[in-house]
Write an enzyme that holds these catalytic residues in place. Structure first.
Site, PDB file in Angstrom:
ATOM      1  N   GLY A   1      -6.449  -3.686  -5.642  1.00 47.77           N
ATOM      2  CA  GLY A   1      -6.674  -2.856  -4.465  1.00 47.77           C
ATOM      3  C   GLY A   1      -7.727  -3.410  -3.526  1.00 47.77           C
ATOM      4  O   GLY A   1      -8.570  -2.664  -3.008  1.00 47.77           O
TER       5      GLY A   1
ATOM      6  N   HIS B   1      11.651   1.126   2.083  1.00 51.34           N
ATOM      7  CA  HIS B   1      11.315  -0.244   2.485  1.00 51.34           C
ATOM      8  C   HIS B   1      12.367  -0.741   3.493  1.00 51.34           C
ATOM      9  O   HIS B   1      12.396  -1.924   3.823  1.00 51.34           O
ATOM     10  CB  HIS B   1      11.331  -1.192   1.285  1.00 51.34           C
ATOM     11  CG  HIS B   1      10.313  -0.895   0.220  1.00 51.34           C
ATOM     12  ND1 HIS B   1       9.009  -0.583   0.504  1.00 51.34           N
ATOM     13  CD2 HIS B   1      10.406  -0.892  -1.139  1.00 51.34           C
ATOM     14  CE1 HIS B   1       8.348  -0.390  -0.642  1.00 51.34           C
ATOM     15  NE2 HIS B   1       9.186  -0.568  -1.639  1.00 51.34           N
TER      16      HIS B   1
ATOM     17  N   GLY C   1       0.803  -1.222   0.000  1.00 51.69           N
ATOM     18  CA  GLY C   1       0.000   0.000   0.000  1.00 51.69           C
ATOM     19  C   GLY C   1       0.831   1.265   0.000  1.00 51.69           C
ATOM     20  O   GLY C   1       0.342   2.349   0.365  1.00 51.69           O
TER      21      GLY C   1
HETATM   22  P1  A3P Z   1      -2.947  -5.383  -5.455  1.00 46.34           P
HETATM   23  O1  A3P Z   1      -1.829  -5.891  -6.314  1.00 46.34           O
HETATM   24  O2  A3P Z   1      -3.389  -6.395  -4.445  1.00 46.34           O
HETATM   25  O3  A3P Z   1      -4.076  -4.845  -6.229  1.00 46.34           O
HETATM   26  P2  A3P Z   1       2.527  -0.697  -3.384  1.00 46.34           P
HETATM   27  O4  A3P Z   1       1.980   0.660  -3.613  1.00 46.34           O
HETATM   28  O5  A3P Z   1       3.162  -0.892  -2.045  1.00 46.34           O
HETATM   29  O6  A3P Z   1       3.374  -1.127  -4.521  1.00 46.34           O
HETATM   30  O7  A3P Z   1       1.264  -1.670  -3.326  1.00 46.34           O
HETATM   31  C1  A3P Z   1       0.504  -1.942  -4.455  1.00 46.34           C
HETATM   32  C2  A3P Z   1      -0.818  -2.516  -4.004  1.00 46.34           C
HETATM   33  O8  A3P Z   1      -1.634  -1.470  -3.470  1.00 46.34           O
HETATM   34  C3  A3P Z   1      -1.581  -3.113  -5.169  1.00 46.34           C
HETATM   35  O9  A3P Z   1      -2.358  -4.168  -4.601  1.00 46.34           O
HETATM   36  C4  A3P Z   1      -2.432  -1.929  -5.601  1.00 46.34           C
HETATM   37  O10 A3P Z   1      -3.541  -2.274  -6.388  1.00 46.34           O
HETATM   38  C5  A3P Z   1      -2.826  -1.353  -4.249  1.00 46.34           C
HETATM   39  N1  A3P Z   1      -3.219   0.055  -4.322  1.00 46.34           N
HETATM   40  C6  A3P Z   1      -2.659   1.044  -5.048  1.00 46.34           C
HETATM   41  N2  A3P Z   1      -3.323   2.202  -4.856  1.00 46.34           N
HETATM   42  C7  A3P Z   1      -4.326   1.943  -3.999  1.00 46.34           C
HETATM   43  C8  A3P Z   1      -5.369   2.738  -3.434  1.00 46.34           C
HETATM   44  N3  A3P Z   1      -5.507   4.021  -3.725  1.00 46.34           N
HETATM   45  N4  A3P Z   1      -6.230   2.144  -2.574  1.00 46.34           N
HETATM   46  C9  A3P Z   1      -6.096   0.833  -2.279  1.00 46.34           C
HETATM   47  N5  A3P Z   1      -5.150   0.017  -2.784  1.00 46.34           N
HETATM   48  C10 A3P Z   1      -4.257   0.574  -3.640  1.00 46.34           C
END
Ligand code: A3P
Length: 328
Positions: free
Chosen positions: A294, A138, A75
């Protein structure tokens, strides 16, 4: 590796010092990268490890800094958007959100990724960032630059349930490097994840360090979860705002500022913006790679029951006694 692979997965711009260090570190053939190295307990790609070393050597935290910390795919993009909108709500009013920076710029370009920037542009001047400086990383708590631990800077840590995080990373890797990941079975990846020998792993060490740090020093480290952000976004934004010393006034709440931030940063809103559908980061990564489903519990369409149980058993054992539980 194919030319579509982003810089973070290459090992080209490494200093001789880093190459020398690598020869003394445990190494493993990894999923996604041909070699990962274990440094201070965590498995890294060569490029990000170079960035971490630069960051440890050069980054000077200020008391006013805010550092967002996550495991990859937990996230990060969302948290960056939320905290950016929150901190800048006077500079960039939400009511006139037609020209808000988040509508035209990917969150990763608004909030610099410490080890990424230190790898790609080692001379980047962090002192030029507006105050309070907002950054993300990270890096494991133990491995943070010394000043980030000793100063009064604030850390917001976001954790995600491990099955969703793993599955998100699995799909992300496949998108980034289809050829390199094509022949790697998911069973092998789950096994590596459960042994802690996965990029960014062991998952439990990363999470538990920040979990305990947040309990020992709650005014320094705030622990939030993707799942709570998803189910009670407004309440979590308010909690983050209080922690950062910029809580909402009664008037702001009445004006609906919290809800405006929730809407602006929602998956639906951000993932449908042109900049996040068709944009690219300077390192070549497509911005759409950061938006997939998401959802909470989205792992179900990728993990078999037995693989999910394998992760559950492992996580149950590693987190026993910590007081931290994953419910989905
Ligand atoms: P999924 O692959 O399960 O859909 P990061 O930003 O740490 O790379 O994480 C990416 C994950 O956060 C992805 O999960 C992505 O779809 C989700 N994500 C990105 N923007 C988001 C938002 N505004 N609200 C909720 N989830 C989000």
């Amino acid at each position: 590796m194919s030319s579509s692979v982003p810089d973070y997965l290459r090992d080209e711009n490494l200093t001789q010092e880093t190459r020398d260090l690598f020869s003394s570190l445990p190494r493993e053939k990894g999923w996604l990268v041909s070699q990962m190295y274990q440094y201070q307990g965590i498995w890294h790609t060569p490029a990000l490890l170079q960035g971490i070393l630069n960051c440890q050597n050069h980054f000077q935290a200020k008391d006013s800094d805010i550092i967002l910390v996550t495991n990859p795919k937990s996230g990060t993009t969302w948290l960056k958007a939320l905290v950016f909108a929150l901190l800048n709500r006077h500079k960039f009013p939400l009511s006139s959100s037609g020209d808000h920076p988040l509508l035209v710029t990917n969150p990763h370009l608004l909030v610099p990724f410490l080890e990424g920037v230190y790898y790609e542009s080692p001379d980047f001047d962090f002192s030029e960032l507006p105050s309070p400086r907002l950054m993300n990383t990270h890096i494991l708590h133990f491995s943070l630059p010394e000043s980030a631990k000793s100063s009064a800077c604030k850390i917001v840590y976001c954790c995600r349930n491990p099955k969703d995080m793993f599955v998100s990373l699995w799909h992300f890797g496949k998108k980034l490097a289809p050829e390199e990941t094509a022949d790697y079975p998911i069973e092998k990846a789950v096994k590596a994840f459960c042994e802690g020998k996965f990029i960014g792993g062991p998952f439990w060490d990363h999470v538990l360090e920040y979990w305990y740090a947040s309990r020992e020093n709650p005014s320094k480290v705030l622990f939030v979860t993707y799942e709570e952000l998803k189910t009670q976004t407004g309440a979590e934004i308010k909690r983050i705002a209080e922690f950062l010393g910029c809580g909402f006034t009664g008037e702001e709440e009445v004006r609906g500022e919290v809800e405006e931030i929730v809407k602006l940063c929602s998956f639906e809103r951000l993932s449908n913006l042109e900049v996040n559908r068709e944009g690219k980061l300077p390192n070549g990564m497509e911005t759409k790679a950061f938006f997939r489903k998401g959802e909470i519990g989205g792992w179900r369409d990728t993990l078999s029951e037995s693989l999910a149980e394998e992760i559950d058993r492992n996580i149950e054992e590693k987190f026993r006694g910590s007081g931290l539980k994953f419910s989905c």
